[in-house]
Design a protein around this motif. Structure first.
Motif, mmCIF file in Angstrom:
data_model
loop_
_atom_site.group_PDB
_atom_site.id
_atom_site.type_symbol
_atom_site.label_atom_id
_atom_site.label_comp_id
_atom_site.label_asym_id
_atom_site.label_seq_id
_atom_site.Cartn_x
_atom_site.Cartn_y
_atom_site.Cartn_z
ATOM 1 N N CYS A 15 0.840 -1.207 0.000
ATOM 2 C CA CYS A 15 0.000 0.000 0.000
ATOM 3 C C CYS A 15 0.872 1.252 0.000
ATOM 4 N N LEU A 28 -5.290 1.648 -2.646
ATOM 5 C CA LEU A 28 -6.583 1.389 -2.012
ATOM 6 C C LEU A 28 -6.873 -0.108 -1.916
ATOM 7 N N ALA A 32 -7.434 -2.168 1.526
ATOM 8 C CA ALA A 32 -8.667 -2.930 1.759
ATOM 9 C C ALA A 32 -8.342 -4.384 2.107
ATOM 10 N N SER A 33 -7.371 -4.945 1.408
ATOM 11 C CA SER A 33 -6.961 -6.326 1.674
ATOM 12 C C SER A 33 -6.415 -6.472 3.090
ATOM 13 N N LYS A 36 -9.353 -6.225 5.622
ATOM 14 C CA LYS A 36 -10.164 -7.450 5.596
ATOM 15 C C LYS A 36 -9.466 -8.572 6.351
ATOM 16 N N GLU A 83 -12.409 -1.288 12.161
ATOM 17 C CA GLU A 83 -11.841 -1.847 10.927
ATOM 18 C C GLU A 83 -12.885 -2.464 9.985
ATOM 19 N N PHE A 87 -13.179 -1.102 6.267
ATOM 20 C CA PHE A 87 -13.002 -1.946 5.084
ATOM 21 C C PHE A 87 -14.099 -1.664 4.057
ATOM 22 N N GLN A 88 -15.357 -1.612 4.507
ATOM 23 C CA GLN A 88 -16.478 -1.341 3.604
ATOM 24 C C GLN A 88 -16.326 0.031 2.950
ATOM 25 N N VAL A 90 -13.448 1.793 2.486
ATOM 26 C CA VAL A 90 -12.324 1.795 1.548
ATOM 27 C C VAL A 90 -12.707 1.057 0.257
ATOM 28 N N ALA A 91 -13.437 -0.049 0.393
ATOM 29 C CA ALA A 91 -13.879 -0.808 -0.777
ATOM 30 C C ALA A 91 -14.784 0.039 -1.670
ATOM 31 N N TYR A 94 -12.660 2.614 -3.394
ATOM 32 C CA TYR A 94 -11.913 1.944 -4.466
ATOM 33 C C TYR A 94 -12.767 1.854 -5.736
#
Length: 265
Positions: A15, A28, A32-33, A36, A83, A87-88, A90-91, A94
């Motif tokens: 990243c 991004l 996200a990875s 997750k 987190e 995650f949601q 950032v996804a 993206y």
């Protein structure tokens, strides 16, 4: 792949590297990875603390990106313990950035194609005025913008031949052979260029150059044989015509060349 503290740290390192290279999407995606994976595994306190620190740095970097500033003016704050929601978020960002980039790519493609069309029209106008030098400048600039417009090469060759500039057409026919070596039109135009320009050697060199890039193709061998036959280089022509027919039995240009050689044998 098993999730470990190491794999999460590797994602966050990717990243950061992507951020430094201005690769917004990759930055991004790897963030996200990492989020997750962080949510999916229980880590010792020391590892969690280190990764939380790396996440804080990653979000700080993300917030410096112009695209993020445009989409999320208030930034993407890292909140410890949130987190799953992050995650949601950032996804979703993206996906939005990906859509923006695709729109930009489409707009750039349309602009590029329009520029090519304008240069062709400009070059044609110069041809009508019998100004070959300026026409060639426009045509060469159009070729420099080409991405997948392989039909551009034979089109420009035809425009030049229509105005009697057969020698000038050879460079575009070389491009046609390199990009579409199985298109017989290029070889027909090349035969015309050799006949009308009186310079078969220039055409043979164009074939030789194309063969270096595209490899030996039956049509190239047949075209070379035909030109050599017309130039009186009988033995070379016969050998190449036979090689072309061995590679592609019934190839019309090679058969025609053999008949020409036999007729004048």
């Amino acid at each position: 792949m098993q999730i470990t503290a190491k794999t999460i740290k590797e994602d966050l390192a990717r990243c950061k590297a992507a951020y430094l290279k201005n690769e917004d999407l990759r930055s991004l995606a790897t963030l996200a990875s990492a989020l997750k994976a962080f949510v999916a595994v229980k880590l010792p306190g020391t590892d969690r603390a280190e990764i939380e620190s790396l996440l804080r740095e990653a979000f700080s970097n993300i917030n410096k990106m112009q695209r993020i500033q445009k989409l999320v003016p208030k930034g993407l704050p890292y909140v410890k313990g949130q987190e799953p929601k992050l995650f949601q978020f950032v996804a979703a960002v993206y996906k939005k950035v990906q859509e923006d980039l695709e729109r930009e790519s489409l707009a750039q493609m349309r602009e590029r194609k329009l520029k090519i069309d304008q240069l062709i029209i400009k070059g044609q106008k110069y041809l009508e005025e019998n100004n070959l030098l300026e026409a060639q400048r426009s045509f060469r600039e159009a070729v420099s913008l080409r991405v997948d417009e392989d039909g551009l090469f034979p089109m420009l060759a035809v425009k030049l031949q229509d105005k009697g500039h057969h020698k000038a057409s050879i460079e575009y026919l070389r491009g046609a052979m390199e990009t579409s070596p199985e298109n017989p039109r290029a070889y027909d135009l090349l035969a015309t260029a050799a006949l009308k320009s009186g310079e078969p050697d220039a055409c043979l060199k164009a074939i030789a150059d194309a063969r270096k890039k595209a490899g030996d193709r039956p049509l190239m061998m047949a075209a070379s044989a035909y030109l050599k036959a017309r130039a009186g280089r009988r033995d070379e022509a016969m050998a190449e015509a036979r090689a072309a027919l061995d590679a592609s039995p019934g190839l019309e240009l090679a058969s025609r060349t053999m008949k020409l050689l036999q007729k004048h044998g």
